[in-house]
Write an enzyme that holds these catalytic residues in place. Sequence first.
Site, short mmCIF file in Angstrom:
data_model
loop_
_atom_site.label_atom_id
_atom_site.label_comp_id
_atom_site.label_asym_id
_atom_site.label_seq_id
_atom_site.Cartn_x
_atom_site.Cartn_y
_atom_site.Cartn_z
N GLU A 172 42.10 24.22 -2.30
CA GLU A 172 42.19 25.03 -1.09
C GLU A 172 41.30 24.52 0.04
OE1 GLU A 172 44.20 27.25 -4.12
OE2 GLU A 172 42.30 26.16 -4.14
N GLU A 184 46.22 30.01 -11.34
CA GLU A 184 46.19 31.48 -11.33
C GLU A 184 47.19 32.05 -12.33
OE1 GLU A 184 44.83 32.48 -6.76
OE2 GLU A 184 46.87 31.72 -7.08
#
Length: 256
Positions: A133, A113
Site C-alpha cells: 500500500e 486479508e
Amino acid sequence: MANVNESVQFEIKDRVAFVTLNRPEKRNAFSKVVFEGLDHAFASLTTSVRAVIISGAGKHFCAGLDLAEHEHSEPFESVLNSRAGHRLFTRIRDCGRPVISAMHGAVIGGGLELVCSTHIRVADETAFFELPEGRRGIFVGGGASVSVAKVIGTSRLTEMMLTGRRIDALMAERIGLAHYICKAGEALVKAIELAERVSSNAPISNYMMLQALMHIGDMPAEPGYFTESLAQALTLTSADAKAGIQAFLEKRNVGF
C-alpha cells in the site's frame, strides 16, 4: 466445478466445499465480480458442508485489489466498498465451518486479508506475501489493520506496509501467516487432507472452536474464562460428546 460467476468457481464434494478464484489472467485480483462471487458462494453453503477450501486458479492465489476499478473512486464510494469487504471477510470467518486457504504464488494486499479470515492456512513454497500500500499511496481497506494485525502483530503489519517487502513462505510460517508449508503445487492436496480431518470432528466442537476462541481473544481474562465454561458445558453435554466419550471408553472409533 460450477461457476458462481465468471470469476469464482464453487463445488461441493462430500462434506467439503471448494471455492476457487478464477481470474488467472489478472493474478486473481479482487474485482467487484470476485467479491460478489465469494459472497454468493458462502451464502450457498448447505448444512452438509463441514469444511471449506479457498484456492486460486493459475499461477497465483490472489494479487489483491484490482486497482483499475478504483482509479476514479469517490470518498463515500470507497468507504462503502471497504465496508462491503469487511462484511464479506466476516462472513467467511463466521460461516461456522473451518475454512482452509490453499496458497501459491502471490498473496498480496486483499489476498492477504482474505487468507487472514480463514482458519487454517496452507502455503506451497512458491507463495509470497506483500502489503504494497505504501508504494501505491493507499491504505488497507479489507480489514488488515485488525485481522492481519491479530495474526502477526501491529508492529510487523506496520513494517510490511511501510517497506512493501516480500515475505517468502518459510518466513510466513515463522510469523504465523501460514500454518503449513508444502512443495510447489501441493497446497491444495494438503488442504484437502486437512479438510477431511477437521470435517470428521463433532460439528458442535468445531463451531465452538471457531466462535468461542475468537471472542475470548477479545475479552479480558475473567469474561474469557466464563465464556470458556459455557462453551465447555455446551459441548461436553451434547449428544456428540456422549457418543465420543462412550467410544473412548469402549476403545473404538466414532464417526460424527
